[in-house]
Design a protein around this motif. Structure first.
Motif, PDB file in Angstrom:
ATOM      1  N   HIS A  66     -65.778 -41.601  48.722  1.00  0.00           N
ATOM      2  CA  HIS A  66     -66.410 -41.332  49.904  1.00  0.00           C
ATOM      3  C   HIS A  66     -67.907 -41.691  49.793  1.00  0.00           C
ATOM      4  O   HIS A  66     -68.435 -42.158  48.634  1.00  0.00           O
ATOM      5  CB  HIS A  66     -66.033 -40.027  50.350  1.00  0.00           C
ATOM      6  CG  HIS A  66     -66.519 -38.900  49.365  1.00  0.00           C
ATOM      7  ND1 HIS A  66     -67.637 -38.351  49.087  1.00  0.00           N
ATOM      8  CD2 HIS A  66     -65.680 -38.025  48.582  1.00  0.00           C
ATOM      9  CE1 HIS A  66     -67.707 -37.531  48.307  1.00  0.00           C
ATOM     10  NE2 HIS A  66     -66.551 -37.250  47.742  1.00  0.00           N
ATOM     11  N   PRO A  67     -68.759 -41.563  50.876  1.00  0.00           N
ATOM     12  CA  PRO A  67     -70.096 -41.923  50.678  1.00  0.00           C
ATOM     13  C   PRO A  67     -70.933 -41.195  49.673  1.00  0.00           C
ATOM     14  O   PRO A  67     -71.894 -41.762  48.778  1.00  0.00           O
ATOM     15  CB  PRO A  67     -70.569 -41.549  52.139  1.00  0.00           C
ATOM     16  CG  PRO A  67     -69.614 -41.672  52.890  1.00  0.00           C
ATOM     17  CD  PRO A  67     -68.498 -41.152  52.237  1.00  0.00           C
ATOM     18  N   LEU A 112     -69.269 -31.154  42.339  1.00  0.00           N
ATOM     19  CA  LEU A 112     -68.386 -31.617  43.529  1.00  0.00           C
ATOM     20  C   LEU A 112     -69.398 -32.700  44.135  1.00  0.00           C
ATOM     21  O   LEU A 112     -70.446 -32.318  44.501  1.00  0.00           O
ATOM     22  CB  LEU A 112     -68.234 -30.298  44.622  1.00  0.00           C
ATOM     23  CG  LEU A 112     -67.577 -30.695  45.841  1.00  0.00           C
ATOM     24  CD1 LEU A 112     -66.287 -31.334  45.510  1.00  0.00           C
ATOM     25  CD2 LEU A 112     -67.443 -29.861  46.588  1.00  0.00           C
ATOM     26  N   ASP A 113     -69.029 -33.709  44.240  1.00  0.00           N
ATOM     27  CA  ASP A 113     -69.960 -34.987  44.966  1.00  0.00           C
ATOM     28  C   ASP A 113     -70.297 -34.344  46.102  1.00  0.00           C
ATOM     29  O   ASP A 113     -69.273 -34.200  46.943  1.00  0.00           O
ATOM     30  CB  ASP A 113     -69.010 -36.303  44.912  1.00  0.00           C
ATOM     31  CG  ASP A 113     -69.030 -36.824  43.300  1.00  0.00           C
ATOM     32  OD1 ASP A 113     -69.817 -36.482  42.443  1.00  0.00           O
ATOM     33  OD2 ASP A 113     -68.223 -37.470  43.153  1.00  0.00           O
ATOM     34  N   GLY A 114     -71.437 -34.623  46.438  1.00  0.00           N
ATOM     35  CA  GLY A 114     -71.953 -34.106  47.850  1.00  0.00           C
ATOM     36  C   GLY A 114     -72.811 -32.950  47.757  1.00  0.00           C
ATOM     37  O   GLY A 114     -73.343 -32.618  48.802  1.00  0.00           O
ATOM     38  N   TYR A 162     -68.964 -49.432  44.435  1.00  0.00           N
ATOM     39  CA  TYR A 162     -70.122 -49.276  45.220  1.00  0.00           C
ATOM     40  C   TYR A 162     -70.898 -48.248  44.729  1.00  0.00           C
ATOM     41  O   TYR A 162     -70.855 -47.579  43.630  1.00  0.00           O
ATOM     42  CB  TYR A 162     -69.559 -48.861  46.677  1.00  0.00           C
ATOM     43  CG  TYR A 162     -68.926 -47.394  46.769  1.00  0.00           C
ATOM     44  CD1 TYR A 162     -69.744 -46.488  47.216  1.00  0.00           C
ATOM     45  CD2 TYR A 162     -67.545 -47.379  46.404  1.00  0.00           C
ATOM     46  CE1 TYR A 162     -69.060 -45.241  47.088  1.00  0.00           C
ATOM     47  CE2 TYR A 162     -67.110 -45.976  46.364  1.00  0.00           C
ATOM     48  CZ  TYR A 162     -68.009 -44.893  46.902  1.00  0.00           C
ATOM     49  OH  TYR A 162     -67.375 -43.554  46.906  1.00  0.00           O
ATOM     50  N   VAL A 163     -72.247 -48.010  45.353  1.00  0.00           N
ATOM     51  CA  VAL A 163     -73.233 -47.107  44.806  1.00  0.00           C
ATOM     52  C   VAL A 163     -73.276 -45.950  46.020  1.00  0.00           C
ATOM     53  O   VAL A 163     -73.326 -46.172  47.025  1.00  0.00           O
ATOM     54  CB  VAL A 163     -74.453 -47.777  44.758  1.00  0.00           C
ATOM     55  CG1 VAL A 163     -75.421 -46.784  44.558  1.00  0.00           C
ATOM     56  CG2 VAL A 163     -74.441 -48.947  43.848  1.00  0.00           C
ATOM     57  N   SER A 164     -73.067 -44.857  45.327  1.00  0.00           N
ATOM     58  CA  SER A 164     -72.852 -43.380  46.342  1.00  0.00           C
ATOM     59  C   SER A 164     -74.341 -43.411  46.975  1.00  0.00           C
ATOM     60  O   SER A 164     -75.274 -43.867  46.596  1.00  0.00           O
ATOM     61  CB  SER A 164     -72.346 -42.613  45.807  1.00  0.00           C
ATOM     62  OG  SER A 164     -73.433 -41.763  44.958  1.00  0.00           O
ATOM     63  N   SER A 165     -74.375 -42.337  47.800  1.00  0.00           N
ATOM     64  CA  SER A 165     -75.661 -41.857  48.580  1.00  0.00           C
ATOM     65  C   SER A 165     -76.700 -41.482  47.526  1.00  0.00           C
ATOM     66  O   SER A 165     -77.903 -41.495  47.895  1.00  0.00           O
ATOM     67  CB  SER A 165     -75.340 -40.924  49.615  1.00  0.00           C
ATOM     68  OG  SER A 165     -74.593 -39.838  48.978  1.00  0.00           O
ATOM     69  N   SER A 166     -76.161 -40.910  46.325  1.00  0.00           N
ATOM     70  CA  SER A 166     -77.053 -40.374  45.623  1.00  0.00           C
ATOM     71  C   SER A 166     -77.537 -41.250  44.368  1.00  0.00           C
ATOM     72  O   SER A 166     -78.153 -40.928  43.515  1.00  0.00           O
ATOM     73  CB  SER A 166     -76.340 -39.073  44.743  1.00  0.00           C
ATOM     74  OG  SER A 166     -75.361 -39.561  43.882  1.00  0.00           O
TER      75      SER A 166
END
Length: 392
Positions: free
Chosen positions: A347-348, A163-165, A283-287
């Protein structure tokens, strides 16, 4: 003489991209078993609020909206449900608990917690299989069905579902939000899929105001000069932007009929949510993971308790799913329009796929259910301790 402490049985759990302190109603001190200031005082002290430093060092909270959460579960008073679930969003720097909405992420953990707490009849639990835990969400008077995987008679918590996040994989839990539209009045409080929202000193915006999962205000990213690819630091380090979002949220809440005056918005931080949408972009996610625009139908960024969320609130994901399935909403337009029963949004922290089924009857929209996959895990169990003078 120093005040002694009382200890209260509690379980610290992650559910989806949130975590919180879970209680069995019967385990709470007598004073806190009923709604009121005594209960709020207990939960505030457990979490470590109010904290003018906004760190919650002296409590179980993690100083973000995703980790400043409490849950109370009990055997259901309704024959067609297993448990009643009450969610309290604890303010970080203010002395109040917001009971106005649900937490969709922690909803996934309610099923496993109910089984661990002995609130589900043992004969309902197979040796290996799935238990459908029927949950009454008491904050918003809605039904949720949590599909809990069982292995060798116990809740399966580890697994391969990513799960992303959430950093580590775990067992997949499907969560069905039944009839997620408004319990009172229309899913669209104004009767419109798109409204003109005038916010003095800020601007005039097209907005979709929807009550599905949780009351949510959707606006277009480019109307705010955003791309829809922003990460937390781009918003949360900009106090002018945060103030602007709060002004839009307050006027949206007023237009939705959730508050009677703008002043009330400050004491209703949990609802409504505000989110901005855009068409797919890479885009590039926060990870650091590359998200290609071909992977998503649209991009969504949402704020919770005054800050951009690191991923997506579960209840806002329900609102996204339902709005995406209704032609003419800003969410639907951002993902290309037309009729659909699922949507994958960026999402981010990455991406999330959610499903919903919306119907139009007698010129009014309703939703049969919205579904998503989450995961949940017990992080710690035992007792929380709080000073005994909290009830004085």
């Amino acid at each position: 003489m120093a005040s002694s402490q009382i200890k209260v049985p509690a379980t610290y759990m992650r559910g989806g991209t949130s975590k919180g302190v879970f209680f069995n109603l019967e385990d709470l001190p007598t004073e806190a078993q009923i709604p009121g200031q005594a209960r709020d005082n207990l939960l505030l002290r457990v979490i470590g609020s109010p904290d003018p430093y906004s760190k919650q060092i002296d409590g179980m909270g993690g100083a973000t909206s995703s980790t400043s959460k409490t849950v109370i579960v009990s055997r259901s008073t309704r024959s067609d449900h297993d448990v009643d679930y009450l969610f309290g969003q604890v303010a970080i720097d203010k002395p109040f608990v917001d009971w106005s909405g649900n937490c969709g992420n922690l909803s996934a953990a309610v099923g496993p917690f109910a089984i661990h707490a002995g609130l589900i009849d043992q004969q309902r639990i197979p040796h290996t299989g799935t238990v459908e835990v029927r949950v009454w969400q008491a904050n918003i008077a809605k039904s949720i069905v949590v599909h809990v995987p069982i292995v060798d008679g116990c809740v399966q918590e580890t697994g391969l579902f990513e799960l992303d996040g959430v950093t580590f994989p775990a067992a997949e839990i499907q969560v069905d939000f039944m009839s997620p539209g408004s319990s009172e009045g229309s899913m669209f409080p104004t009767g419109n899929e798109v409204d003109t929202l005038e916010v003095p000193s800020v601007g005039t915006f097209n907005a979709t105001l929807i009550n599905a999962g949780i009351p949510t205000i959707f606006i277009e990213a480019d109307a705010l000069d955003y791309q829809g690819t922003e990460l937390q630091e781009a918003i949360n380090n900009d106090q002018v932007a945060l103030d602007r979002f709060e002004s839009i949220r307050a006027y949206g809440a007023l237009k939705m009929g959730l508050i009677d005056s703008l002043e009330q918005a400050s004491s209703r931080q949990h609802t409504p949510k505000i989110a901005f949408v855009s068409k797919p972009k890479s885009y590039v996610s926060s990870s650091g993971k590359q998200i290609d625009k071909q992977q998503v139908d649209l991009l969504v960024r949402a704020l919770s308790m005054g800050k951009l969320h690191h991923a997506m609130m579960g209840t806002a994901a329900v609102a996204i799913a339902v709005a995406a399935c209704i032609p003419g909403t800003l969410v639907n337009i951002a993902c290309g329009g037309g009729e659909r029963e699922s949507v994958t949004f960026g999402h981010p922290s990455g991406t999330l796929k959610v499903g919903a089924k919306a119907l139009k009857l007698a010129d009014a929209w309703s939703a049969e259910k919205a579904s998503m996959s989450r995961s949940a895990r017990i992080l710690m169990e035992g007792f929380v301790r709080v000073p005994s003078d909290i009830f004085e």
